[in-house]
Scaffold this active site. Structure first.
Site, PDB file in Angstrom:
ATOM      1  N   GLY A  61       0.009  -5.044   0.558  1.00 48.78           N
ATOM      2  CA  GLY A  61      -1.449  -5.021  -0.172  1.00 48.78           C
ATOM      3  C   GLY A  61      -0.989  -5.728  -1.515  1.00 48.78           C
ATOM      4  O   GLY A  61      -2.014  -6.225  -2.136  1.00 48.78           O
ATOM      5  N   ALA A 102       0.858  -1.208   0.120  1.00 49.44           N
ATOM      6  CA  ALA A 102      -0.037   0.065  -0.056  1.00 49.44           C
ATOM      7  C   ALA A 102       0.820   1.370   0.137  1.00 49.44           C
ATOM      8  O   ALA A 102       2.187   1.165   0.217  1.00 49.44           O
ATOM      9  CB  ALA A 102      -1.130   0.134   1.243  1.00 49.44           C
TER      10      ALA A 102
END
Length: 257
Positions: A108, A65
């Site tokens: 992520g 992320a």
């Protein structure tokens, strides 16, 4: 539609989305995730598309992320923004989604790859959930999907201690479908998607639902769901065509209904 963070194209009956933040190693910011989901949903609704592929570049599928985007947020801001809610839209895609993974696939990025139905990995791929190193844990399914894929012991080491695993380790654990040379990774994923796209569309959709149910429901419920889907397919034109083609020893001509 024009996009800032992704590249979109079609290859035959395959819809392809590639991340396009090379300087940030394809870090998944809110803009990229919104564009990704929007593009995949558009392909999912397009009858001429039978399967989907998502890819990064040779250096990174996605290195995680975008930490700069979330570092200063409070718990309440994270809750009200609910950026992870976009991931639920990925789970609702009806067509098969394949990840072509080369280079770093972390945090992520790994969660996104595991949200896909299949993963084709380059020999250079490295998988991990290193969120513990920045004082948090996976928040988009990493603790759940990784444990189901590789087992409790290895998942514990990857989540609690930030261990990365190679593509070959990921293959042995059942996290990925196959490992190929880096230069062949995208083409291999597209070829797999193209093969699936040539199958009976309604049957592919229900097959995906049935396999996913195996991970989300008790065995008795999963068997009941599978049986209902199996029986329902006998109301489709593709079932009649598929079985007739088998008996007549000819290729089937799918109608998608």
């Amino acid at each position: 539609m024009s996009y800032q963070y992704i590249l979109v194209e079609t290859r035959g009956r395959v819809g392809l989305v590639r991340f396009n933040r090379p300087k940030e190693l394809n870090a998944l910011n809110a803009g990229l995730m919104e564009e990704l989901v929007t593009a995949l949903e558009a392909f999912d609704a397009e009858p001429a598309i039978g399967a989907l592929v998502v890819a990064g570049n040779e250096r990174a599928f996605a290195a995680g992320a975008d930490i700069k985007e979330m570092a200063g947020l409070s718990a309440v801001e994270m809750l009200t923004r609910d950026s992870i809610g976009r991931w639920d839209r990925l789970r609702r895609l009806r067509k098969p989604l394949i990840a072509a993974v080369a280079g770093f696939c972390l945090g992520g990025g790994n969660e996104l790859a595991m949200t896909c139905d299949m993963i084709v990995a380059a020999e250079t791929a490295r998988f991990g959930q290193p969120e513990i190193n920045i004082g948090v844990i996976p928040g988009a399914g990493g603790t759940q999907r990784l444990t189901r894929a590789v087992g409790k012991a290895l998942a514990m080491e990857m989540v609690l201690n930030g261990r990365l695993i190679t593509a070959e380790e990921a293959y042995r654990c059942g996290l990925v479908n196959r490992v190929v040379p880096a230069e062949a990774c995208l083409d291999e994923a597209v070829a797999l998607a193209q093969q699936i796209a040539e199958r009976a569309p309604v049957a592919v959709r229900l097959a995906k639902e049935a396999v996913n149910a195996a991970f989300e429901t008790p065995l008795t419920d999963g068997l009941a769901d599978e049986r209902r889907a199996f029986y329902m397919l006998f109301s489709t034109a593709d079932q009649k065509e598929g079985m007739a083609a088998f008996i007549e020893k000819r290729p089937p001509q799918w109608q998608g209904r």
